[in-house]
Design a protein around this motif. Structure first.
Motif: not given
Length: 104
Positions: A87-104
């Motif tokens: 798992v390659v991960s990064d944590v940054t500030g939020p960008r917003g725009g999500y209202s739930g959790f989707d699968t694409r």
């Protein structure tokens, strides 16, 4: 620490963040995105999990830092469907725009 000091420094665990995690391994066709969605919603996150043509899954999750930490720990735990190699991960500030959790 006085009460004034406690109110002056916010609870960092409550600060919203954005987790970006590229999950490598056998993580497609095994229910990985759906299980990730279930875990993310369980800990109160919004975002998505998406398959990529090269076999990786991209997970974007926003919410409390302690919740993104819990999701990342779960992604690395071996308790996921399939097999996670890296798992390659990064944590940054939020960008917003999500209202739930989707699968694409």
């Amino acid at each position: 620490m006085t009460d004034a000091d406690a109110t002056a420094s916010p609870d960092l665990a409550a600060s919203p963040v954005r987790l970006t995690a590229w999950v490598h391994g056998h993580v497609q066709g095994v229910g990985f995105r759906w299980a990730t969605r279930t875990k993310a919603l369980e800990v109160g996150l919004v975002g998505f999990a998406s398959n990529y043509p090269d076999g990786r899954v991209l997970v974007i999750a926003e919410g409390r830092e302690d919740a993104t930490d819990a999701l990342l720990a779960w992604l690395k735990s071996g308790a996921t469907p399939g097999r996670v190699d890296t798992v390659v991960s990064d944590v940054t500030g939020p960008r917003g725009g999500y209202s739930g959790f989707d699968t694409r």
